[in-house]
Motif scaffolding. Structure first.
Motif, mmCIF file in Angstrom:
data_model
loop_
_atom_site.group_PDB
_atom_site.id
_atom_site.type_symbol
_atom_site.label_atom_id
_atom_site.label_comp_id
_atom_site.label_asym_id
_atom_site.label_seq_id
_atom_site.Cartn_x
_atom_site.Cartn_y
_atom_site.Cartn_z
ATOM 1 N N VAL A 215 0.840 -1.195 0.000
ATOM 2 C CA VAL A 215 0.000 0.000 0.000
ATOM 3 C C VAL A 215 0.875 1.244 0.000
ATOM 4 O O VAL A 215 1.830 1.345 0.769
ATOM 5 N N ALA A 216 0.522 2.182 -0.860
ATOM 6 C CA ALA A 216 1.184 3.490 -0.884
ATOM 7 C C ALA A 216 0.180 4.540 -0.440
ATOM 8 O O ALA A 216 -1.007 4.467 -0.789
ATOM 9 N N VAL A 217 0.635 5.513 0.344
ATOM 10 C CA VAL A 217 -0.252 6.618 0.713
ATOM 11 C C VAL A 217 -0.433 7.529 -0.498
ATOM 12 O O VAL A 217 0.347 7.483 -1.450
ATOM 13 N N ALA A 218 -1.470 8.363 -0.437
ATOM 14 C CA ALA A 218 -1.850 9.158 -1.603
ATOM 15 C C ALA A 218 -0.735 10.055 -2.122
ATOM 16 O O ALA A 218 -0.599 10.265 -3.334
ATOM 17 N N ASP A 219 0.065 10.597 -1.203
ATOM 18 C CA ASP A 219 1.131 11.510 -1.607
ATOM 19 C C ASP A 219 2.500 10.832 -1.623
ATOM 20 O O ASP A 219 3.533 11.502 -1.531
ATOM 21 N N ALA A 220 2.517 9.518 -1.758
ATOM 22 C CA ALA A 220 3.787 8.785 -1.847
ATOM 23 C C ALA A 220 4.526 9.154 -3.129
ATOM 24 O O ALA A 220 3.940 9.692 -4.079
ATOM 25 N N ALA A 221 5.822 8.845 -3.148
ATOM 26 C CA ALA A 221 6.611 9.066 -4.360
ATOM 27 C C ALA A 221 6.008 8.279 -5.526
ATOM 28 O O ALA A 221 5.405 7.212 -5.332
ATOM 29 N N ARG A 222 6.172 8.784 -6.712
ATOM 30 C CA ARG A 222 5.536 8.201 -7.898
ATOM 31 C C ARG A 222 5.883 6.719 -8.072
ATOM 32 O O ARG A 222 5.008 5.889 -8.348
ATOM 33 N N ASP A 223 7.148 6.363 -7.900
ATOM 34 C CA ASP A 223 7.556 4.972 -8.085
ATOM 35 C C ASP A 223 6.946 4.052 -7.034
ATOM 36 O O ASP A 223 6.700 2.866 -7.297
ATOM 37 N N VAL A 224 6.710 4.578 -5.838
ATOM 38 C CA VAL A 224 6.089 3.793 -4.775
ATOM 39 C C VAL A 224 4.628 3.533 -5.119
ATOM 40 O O VAL A 224 4.121 2.415 -4.954
ATOM 41 N N ARG A 225 3.949 4.542 -5.605
ATOM 42 C CA ARG A 225 2.555 4.356 -6.005
ATOM 43 C C ARG A 225 2.440 3.347 -7.156
ATOM 44 O O ARG A 225 1.503 2.547 -7.205
ATOM 45 N N ALA A 226 3.413 3.371 -8.047
ATOM 46 C CA ALA A 226 3.391 2.424 -9.170
ATOM 47 C C ALA A 226 3.605 0.988 -8.709
ATOM 48 O O ALA A 226 3.100 0.040 -9.330
ATOM 49 N N ALA A 227 4.339 0.810 -7.610
ATOM 50 C CA ALA A 227 4.645 -0.531 -7.107
ATOM 51 C C ALA A 227 3.541 -1.096 -6.223
ATOM 52 O O ALA A 227 3.538 -2.291 -5.923
ATOM 53 N N ALA A 228 2.602 -0.253 -5.812
ATOM 54 C CA ALA A 228 1.574 -0.661 -4.848
ATOM 55 C C ALA A 228 0.390 -1.332 -5.528
ATOM 56 O O ALA A 228 0.067 -1.047 -6.680
ATOM 57 N N GLN A 229 -0.268 -2.218 -4.767
ATOM 58 C CA GLN A 229 -1.539 -2.784 -5.226
ATOM 59 C C GLN A 229 -2.720 -1.904 -4.831
ATOM 60 O O GLN A 229 -3.807 -2.037 -5.378
#
Length: 213
Positions: free
Chosen positions: A139-153
């Motif tokens: 899980v990535a939080v809404a304002d996470a780094a772009r690559d983290v959001r891409a890696a999250a389900q």
């Protein structure tokens, strides 16, 4: 009239893969800075560190622990403030000052006897990706780094420090059809419908004296 019971579950409408991942979760491990906090570090001229936490994350943890599930916090930094908050949240394991995060997570899971696919991990920045790639629900939080959001389900609607952990706890417990059972139990205690420890309750009067209730 008896207070209404919240027995009817509202199950989130999720894609099949995300629903399966949520159903398997038995433990949550979360990064601290940028997830439980906004990521800002307040440092005084004397070296004191302050962090802001969201109270609704703590309330979510109460119901999470009532479900009998595990909870850990993981941070590359060391902070006395985080230690205090971890105690308030009933955290099972606090890991601070780690290098690479995955070996630390793996050690915790081995100690708990929990498989990676039973774990949800919350993160916001690049060091979190290696863990998210190996657990069942990243899980990535809404304002996470772009690559983290891409890696999250799953990406939360809440930003870091604004109840993101609570959001995830509700998502998982509602998907598992546990949320309202746990909520009913908690509310019964709050209403005084069950036997609770009243010795821990105090009322502040106008004269600022404390009386046990």
């Amino acid at each position: 009239m008896m207070p209404p019971q919240h027995s009817r579950e509202t199950v989130p409408d999720l894609p099949d893969d995300l629903r399966r991942r949520c159903l398997a979760v038995r433990a949550i491990i979360s990064d601290v800075d940028g997830v439980l906090t906004t990521g800002q570090l307040w440092l005084s001229e004397h070296g004191y560190e302050l962090k802001g936490f969201h109270v609704r994350d703590g309330m979510g943890c109460v119901l999470w622990k009532r479900a009998g599930y595990r909870l850990a916090l993981l941070s590359k930094r060391r902070s006395i403030v985080v230690e205090q908050r971890a105690r308030e949240m009933g955290v099972d394991q606090l890991i601070q000052g780690v290098g690479p995060k995955w070996p630390a997570v793996e050690n915790v899971l081995n100690a708990w006897g929990i498989s990676p696919h039973e774990v949800c991990y919350l993160g916001d920045d690049l060091p979190d990706i290696a863990v998210m790639e190996r657990v069942g629900l990243g899980v990535a939080v809404a304002d996470a780094a772009r690559d983290v959001r891409a890696a999250a389900q799953y990406v939360t609607a809440a930003s870091g420090g604004w109840g993101a952990l609570r959001e995830v706890i509700e998502l998982i417990l509602r998907t598992q059809r546990l949320w309202h059972t746990l909520l009913d139990s908690y509310l019964a205690e709050e209403r005084g419908d069950t036997q609770t420890d009243r010795n821990n309750c105090a009322v502040v009067t106008v004269s600022n004296t404390l009386k046990k209730c």
